[in-house]
Design a protein around this motif. Structure first.
Motif, mmCIF file in Angstrom:
data_model
loop_
_atom_site.group_PDB
_atom_site.id
_atom_site.type_symbol
_atom_site.label_atom_id
_atom_site.label_comp_id
_atom_site.label_asym_id
_atom_site.label_seq_id
_atom_site.Cartn_x
_atom_site.Cartn_y
_atom_site.Cartn_z
ATOM 1 N N GLN A 173 0.810 -1.225 -0.071
ATOM 2 C CA GLN A 173 -0.045 0.167 -0.072
ATOM 3 C C GLN A 173 0.790 1.047 0.027
ATOM 4 O OE1 GLN A 173 -3.433 -0.049 -0.293
ATOM 5 N NE2 GLN A 173 -2.946 2.416 -0.885
ATOM 6 N N ALA A 174 2.095 1.386 0.671
ATOM 7 C CA ALA A 174 2.956 2.088 0.853
ATOM 8 C C ALA A 174 3.473 2.476 -0.493
ATOM 9 C CB ALA A 174 3.876 2.042 1.623
ATOM 10 N N THR A 175 3.763 1.731 -1.353
ATOM 11 C CA THR A 175 4.186 1.899 -2.769
ATOM 12 C C THR A 175 3.084 2.237 -3.574
ATOM 13 O OG1 THR A 175 5.890 0.078 -2.584
ATOM 14 C CG2 THR A 175 5.293 0.961 -4.869
ATOM 15 N N LYS A 176 2.011 1.764 -3.489
ATOM 16 C CA LYS A 176 0.764 2.417 -4.263
ATOM 17 C C LYS A 176 0.477 3.882 -3.861
ATOM 18 C CE LYS A 176 -1.950 -1.677 -4.913
ATOM 19 N NZ LYS A 176 -3.471 -2.565 -4.504
ATOM 20 N N ASP A 177 0.627 4.117 -2.610
ATOM 21 C CA ASP A 177 0.419 5.681 -2.134
ATOM 22 C C ASP A 177 1.328 6.714 -2.769
ATOM 23 O OD1 ASP A 177 -1.554 4.885 -0.711
ATOM 24 O OD2 ASP A 177 -0.527 4.741 1.179
ATOM 25 N N LYS A 178 2.599 6.176 -2.856
ATOM 26 C CA LYS A 178 3.815 7.007 -3.475
ATOM 27 C C LYS A 178 3.332 7.327 -5.126
ATOM 28 C CE LYS A 178 7.592 5.722 -0.544
ATOM 29 N NZ LYS A 178 8.827 4.931 -0.407
ATOM 30 N N LEU A 179 2.936 5.944 -5.723
ATOM 31 C CA LEU A 179 2.738 6.179 -7.172
ATOM 32 C C LEU A 179 1.431 7.024 -7.493
ATOM 33 C CD1 LEU A 179 3.112 2.221 -8.083
ATOM 34 C CD2 LEU A 179 4.605 4.305 -8.903
ATOM 35 N N ARG A 180 0.464 6.681 -6.602
ATOM 36 C CA ARG A 180 -0.864 7.766 -6.806
ATOM 37 C C ARG A 180 -0.387 9.128 -6.816
ATOM 38 N NH1 ARG A 180 -5.827 6.402 -7.815
ATOM 39 N NH2 ARG A 180 -5.639 4.185 -6.750
ATOM 40 N N SER A 181 0.264 9.511 -5.566
ATOM 41 C CA SER A 181 0.619 10.785 -5.432
ATOM 42 C C SER A 181 1.315 11.427 -6.522
ATOM 43 C CB SER A 181 1.371 11.071 -4.171
ATOM 44 O OG SER A 181 1.725 12.288 -3.816
ATOM 45 N N PHE A 182 2.455 10.748 -6.968
ATOM 46 C CA PHE A 182 3.157 11.261 -8.195
ATOM 47 C C PHE A 182 2.271 11.646 -9.500
ATOM 48 C CE2 PHE A 182 5.280 10.296 -12.129
ATOM 49 C CZ PHE A 182 6.536 11.397 -12.259
ATOM 50 N N PHE A 183 1.325 10.521 -9.894
ATOM 51 C CA PHE A 183 0.647 10.630 -11.108
ATOM 52 C C PHE A 183 -0.613 11.738 -10.884
ATOM 53 C CE2 PHE A 183 2.813 6.400 -11.902
ATOM 54 C CZ PHE A 183 3.418 6.857 -12.970
ATOM 55 N N ASP A 184 -0.871 11.579 -9.581
ATOM 56 C CA ASP A 184 -1.911 12.886 -9.503
ATOM 57 C C ASP A 184 -1.362 14.233 -9.476
ATOM 58 O OD1 ASP A 184 -3.876 10.868 -8.878
ATOM 59 O OD2 ASP A 184 -4.002 11.078 -6.820
ATOM 60 N N HIS A 185 -0.362 14.426 -9.345
ATOM 61 C CA HIS A 185 0.086 15.807 -9.451
ATOM 62 C C HIS A 185 1.134 16.107 -10.738
ATOM 63 C CE1 HIS A 185 -1.807 16.513 -5.867
ATOM 64 N NE2 HIS A 185 -1.349 15.624 -5.234
ATOM 65 N N TYR A 186 1.574 14.996 -11.274
ATOM 66 C CA TYR A 186 2.760 15.454 -12.342
ATOM 67 C C TYR A 186 2.136 16.141 -13.496
ATOM 68 C CZ TYR A 186 6.621 14.455 -15.006
ATOM 69 O OH TYR A 186 7.872 14.572 -15.975
ATOM 70 N N ALA A 187 3.034 17.038 -13.872
ATOM 71 C CA ALA A 187 2.759 17.902 -14.915
ATOM 72 C C ALA A 187 1.616 18.978 -14.636
ATOM 73 C CB ALA A 187 2.507 17.346 -16.273
ATOM 74 N N GLU A 188 1.301 19.294 -13.340
ATOM 75 C CA GLU A 188 0.207 20.093 -12.950
ATOM 76 C C GLU A 188 0.547 21.682 -13.388
ATOM 77 O OE1 GLU A 188 -2.947 18.482 -9.514
ATOM 78 O OE2 GLU A 188 -0.850 19.261 -9.040
ATOM 79 N N LYS A 189 1.696 22.023 -12.885
ATOM 80 C CA LYS A 189 2.204 23.263 -13.007
ATOM 81 C C LYS A 189 3.570 23.423 -13.715
ATOM 82 C CE LYS A 189 -0.415 24.703 -8.884
ATOM 83 N NZ LYS A 189 -0.352 25.130 -7.493
ATOM 84 N N ASP A 190 4.461 22.596 -13.499
ATOM 85 C CA ASP A 190 5.768 22.787 -13.678
ATOM 86 C C ASP A 190 5.809 22.549 -15.470
ATOM 87 O OD1 ASP A 190 8.484 22.032 -14.702
ATOM 88 O OD2 ASP A 190 8.721 21.064 -12.773
#
Length: 323
Positions: A236-253
């Motif tokens: 679950q900890a790995t899933k949480d890291k993955l989800r957090s990354f993909f949820d926010h990737y390329a939002e502003k940068d």
């Protein structure tokens, strides 16, 4: 001596914990073969580098010569996360303990993409009606068997709905990748071929001269955007890291936005689930029904039983879709 033995036992136990933790944090990211491995690596590696930096995971790109290679790699836990088309994602979910958790977004705001039938701009085939009426004179470039836009969608919407079959209605059928089919059309080495709007947009952005050599004969209904799938048994900890990354990737940068655009005109990712596969499952079942209905070798009793089973599955999917 006893103390030393205890030390060795403790060290071995600690090493096993480190090894287990390292395994849990080391992932292979499978990417379906829509293009050559070198081209896919060039597009995806910057995102994977960012994924590693931002999550602390050790993620490596994994490529295979066909879609089945990625599906089987996930099945045997050689791949733990992957980028799939919808049809291949169904196989990953059903056979490889996979689960859809995200999907790509488009800068255009589209909720998905489209399957295409293309030909060379100088081809004698000027319309899709010409192709359908003269299919036995045509060499067809088709997609990977597990491709949504290259095989499943055109098989149903373009062929089956017009009483045709890729296997029996054409002079020849040459299954290949989207890239290979596009090049075959551009170089006028095949009459017509399936493809999709993502690949055509990439060709336009990178090789405008080649893009001008392509004529689009047919465009499908909208296909849900391509999903990301992970193995259900990831920690679950790995899933949480993955989800957090993909949820926010390329939002502003802007740099991240450029990376996403270079992959295939994408703008980022959105949360998703196995529910996005329901329309594709329905399409595949309708196609299977037509195959059973037209199978002259099957007895009436067997045909009736198989059609009833397929209708039950379709009814179950209708219930899921309604929710």
């Amino acid at each position: 001596m006893k103390t030393f033995r205890h030390f060795l036992a403790g060290a071995a136990l600690a090493a096993s914990f480190v090894s287990h933790a390292a395994f849990a944090e080391t992932l292979n990211f499978g990417i379906i073969s829509t293009d050559s491995s070198s081209a896919l690596k060039q597009r995806w590696q910057p995102l994977i580098d960012d994924l590693n930096k931002q999550t602390g995971l050790d993620v490596k790109a994994f490529f295979a010569t066909d879609y089945a290679g990625i599906i089987e790699a996930m099945r045997f836990n050689k791949v733990q996360i992957g980028f799939f088309g919808n049809a291949s994602a169904i196989e990953a979910v059903d056979r490889s303990d996979g689960e859809v958790f995200a999907k790509v977004k488009y800068k255009s705001g589209e909720a998905g993409y489209y399957s295409l039938l293309i030909t060379n701009v100088n081809s004698k085939w000027k319309s899709v009606d010409q192709v359908l009426k003269n299919s036995r004179d045509i060499n067809l470039g088709f997609g990977d068997p597990n491709s949504t836009s290259g095989t499943l969608v055109p098989s149903y919407y373009l062929l089956a709905k017009n009483g045709l079959s890729a296997k029996t209605s054409f002079k020849s059928v040459l299954p290949s990748s989207h890239e290979a089919n596009m090049l075959a059309v551009v170089n006028d080495r095949i009459d017509v071929a399936t493809n999709n709007t993502d690949m055509l947009a990439t060709l336009k952005a990178q090789h405008l001269d080649r893009y001008k050599e392509v004529r689009v004969l047919w465009k499908s209904p909208l296909i849900p955007s391509d999903p990301l799938v992970w193995r259900r048994d990831l920690p679950q900890a790995t899933k949480d890291k993955l989800r957090s990354f993909f949820d926010h990737y390329a939002e502003k940068d802007p740099r991240e936005q450029a990376i996403m655009h270079a992959i295939s005109g994408y703008s980022g990712f959105a949360d998703s689930s196995d529910a996005q596969l329901v329309p594709i499952r329905q399409m595949a079942l309708f196609q299977k029904k037509e195959q059973v209905q037209n199978d002259a070798r099957m007895s009436d009793a067997d045909k009736k039983a198989q059609l009833a089973a397929l209708d039950r599955k379709l009814s179950e999917l209708d219930t899921v879709a309604a929710k």
